[in-house]
Design an enzyme around this catalytic site. Structure first.
Site, PDB file in Angstrom:
ATOM      1  N   SER B 152     -53.682  -2.950  14.120  1.00 63.23           N
ATOM      2  CA  SER B 152     -55.140  -3.088  14.088  1.00 63.23           C
ATOM      3  C   SER B 152     -55.791  -1.954  14.893  1.00 63.23           C
ATOM      4  O   SER B 152     -55.585  -0.782  14.564  1.00 63.23           O
ATOM      5  CB  SER B 152     -55.516  -4.482  14.601  1.00 63.23           C
ATOM      6  OG  SER B 152     -56.860  -4.760  14.311  1.00 63.23           O
ATOM      7  N   ASP B 229     -55.499 -10.592   4.739  1.00 67.70           N
ATOM      8  CA  ASP B 229     -56.024 -10.258   6.064  1.00 67.70           C
ATOM      9  C   ASP B 229     -57.553 -10.350   6.039  1.00 67.70           C
ATOM     10  O   ASP B 229     -58.214  -9.635   5.273  1.00 67.70           O
ATOM     11  CB  ASP B 229     -55.559  -8.830   6.389  1.00 67.70           C
ATOM     12  CG  ASP B 229     -56.015  -8.325   7.735  1.00 67.70           C
ATOM     13  OD1 ASP B 229     -57.072  -8.759   8.219  1.00 67.70           O
ATOM     14  OD2 ASP B 229     -55.300  -7.459   8.277  1.00 67.70           O
ATOM     15  N   HIS B 265     -53.860 -11.206   9.364  1.00 63.75           N
ATOM     16  CA  HIS B 265     -53.950 -10.138  10.368  1.00 63.75           C
ATOM     17  C   HIS B 265     -53.143 -10.444  11.631  1.00 63.75           C
ATOM     18  O   HIS B 265     -53.118  -9.661  12.564  1.00 63.75           O
ATOM     19  CB  HIS B 265     -55.428  -9.967  10.740  1.00 63.75           C
ATOM     20  CG  HIS B 265     -55.751  -8.661  11.419  1.00 63.75           C
ATOM     21  ND1 HIS B 265     -55.681  -7.440  10.775  1.00 63.75           N
ATOM     22  CD2 HIS B 265     -56.144  -8.365  12.693  1.00 63.75           C
ATOM     23  CE1 HIS B 265     -56.021  -6.463  11.613  1.00 63.75           C
ATOM     24  NE2 HIS B 265     -56.300  -6.996  12.783  1.00 63.75           N
TER      25      HIS B 265
END
Lengths: 287, 287
Positions: B152, B229, B265
């Site tokens: 991320s 995600d 995610h």
């Protein structure tokens, strides 16, 4: 049967990790647990065996599934994991939150007979009866193929479950388990509170006592113990007492005890031996 | 060079996980990081390659090493891991603790030029310079064999480090990275605060911009992105912009972008693809 409420779900290693909560009739509060379901079970191709993991003091249903490193092996072996909490939570029992070794996070997998604990602190029956029935009724699993393992207090819980229910669990394993709770301060303190002062009542939850007396079908047992474990060094765990008990009863308790040099009591140790434990159980769950 | 203080150490997969803290001249506060050192490095048999992992928003130095499931593969491949924090902590910057997307836990791997951030929020230089020198000077590693990856915000950081320092990193990979921060709200918000309003200043920290312009030796890049995600769906990540940039510059940026159906995610996704990422880097670190 209370309804299961799905709290969260994520795909992981082709399967799913899910957290559920439900109102428990046994512990009289809301209980939470995690499951991992492998892809073949989700797809409806197979009812998979179940491996139950019991955590240690201060832990909850998350510790093992986030930090134990088990999921790649469970996915590959096509085994479901069930990871319950370690005690009732928010049950409203006086004194349950003041001491990390008693009450919340420290249910010790016993059915309390003493006040103020006995209304809620029924973790033996919760895990052995209510949770397993819920799992069998709710997920694509084969409840006749079940094994159990755990860490520290959860290792004690796993050994007690398997030794008290001959023939139910195909295998049992433990990582740095409390092996002699009726003779060590981890155990005596909790047994006195939950079970009262009579040591006779404690023997039913002492893996070493149970291993001496166990007369069921041969039970495969794997135990790993780190040699630098502060609680092993502090004599809280006493794995050699379990070894002696198994040696006195070799036709029934088939124990492989392994010392792991340099390892401590943490989840770094747990994840290091995790693959071996999953493969050990897989051998018995998928012979 | 400030002294390293060992906070904790545990044996794990034959090596050791250690946490250190040190006074950082770059961020002007105490910084903490984790390392994993494989057994052969501890035993003095070999200086091992280094893989650096950068975490995402709200994370610290612990998330990946406890929940990422990387250690069995790092142990087997004989690669050291370095996992720093995601920002200064307790630096005393006004407003650093009020917003999870800014300040503490959200350093974004940039060198801030704006008040009140610029005195401490120098995470690009901290990771690229101070931490790497500290690691090279303190551990049995070969600093010429280094790769970087992250998740991320940390995937953004990893891509930026590798693309801004041609020839230094043997490989780079990212899990659900923020690929286009100068055009998405994750990025614009932080760049405006840390770098000021001029978008020209932002391009130096935008992996897509950097990939278009990169003219160094061919850089192997692996990116995994889960299709479920929430931040991918919310257009915060924009991996296809990175793909287009790499396709416009194929002799220099060798990108393998993989969509992973159904993954979100979380670290459940991270641990699912972890083995592939370690093996990808191992191929370049131990050719």
């Amino acid at each position: 049967m209370a309804a299961l409420e799905l709290v969260s779900s994520s795909r992981c290693f082709d399967g799913e990790v899910r957290k559920y909560r439900h109102a428990s009739a046994t512990t009289r509060c809301t209980m939470t647990f995690n499951v991992f379901l492998p892809e073949c079970a989700l797809a409806g191709r197979e009812k998979v065996p179940v491996l139950m993991y019991l955590s240690g003091l201060t832990c909850n249903e998350d510790n093992m599934i986030t930090k134990g490193g088990a999921l790649p092996y469970l996915s590959r072996q096509r085994i479901a994991l069930v990871a319950p909490d370690t005690s009732p939570r928010g049950a409203g029992v006086e004194g349950e939150d003041g001491d990390w070794e008693l009450g919340t996070g420290a249910g010790f997998y016993v059915d309390a007979t003493q006040e103020p604990w006995r209304a809620s602190y029924q973790m033996y029956s919760y895990v052995q009866c209510e949770l397993q029935k819920l799992v069998a009724d709710s997920f694509p699993v084969d409840p006749l193929r079940i094994s159990v393992f755990g860490h520290s207090m959860g290792g004690h819980g796993a050994l007690v479950l398997a030794l008290r229910n001959p023939g139910q669990y195909r295998s049992v394993s433990a990582l740095a388990p409390i092996c002699r709770p009726s003779k060590t301060s981890w155990g005596q303190k909790q047994f006195r509170a939950y079970l009262g002062p009579d040591p006779e009542a404690w023997a039913a939850y002492d893996a070493t006592e149970l291993a001496k007396r166990y007369s069921g079908p041969p039970l495969p047992v794997l135990v790993d113990q780190g040699s630098s474990d502060e609680f092993y060094i502090g004599k809280q765990l006493q794995p050699l007492e379990l070894v002696a008990a198994a040696e006195s009863n070799p036709r029934h308790v088939v124990l492989d005890m392994r010392m792991q040099p340099g390892y401590d009591h943490s989840y770094w140790f747990v994840q290091t031996v995790m693959e071996d434990h999953i493969l050990f159980h897989a051998k018995h769950l998928r012979p």
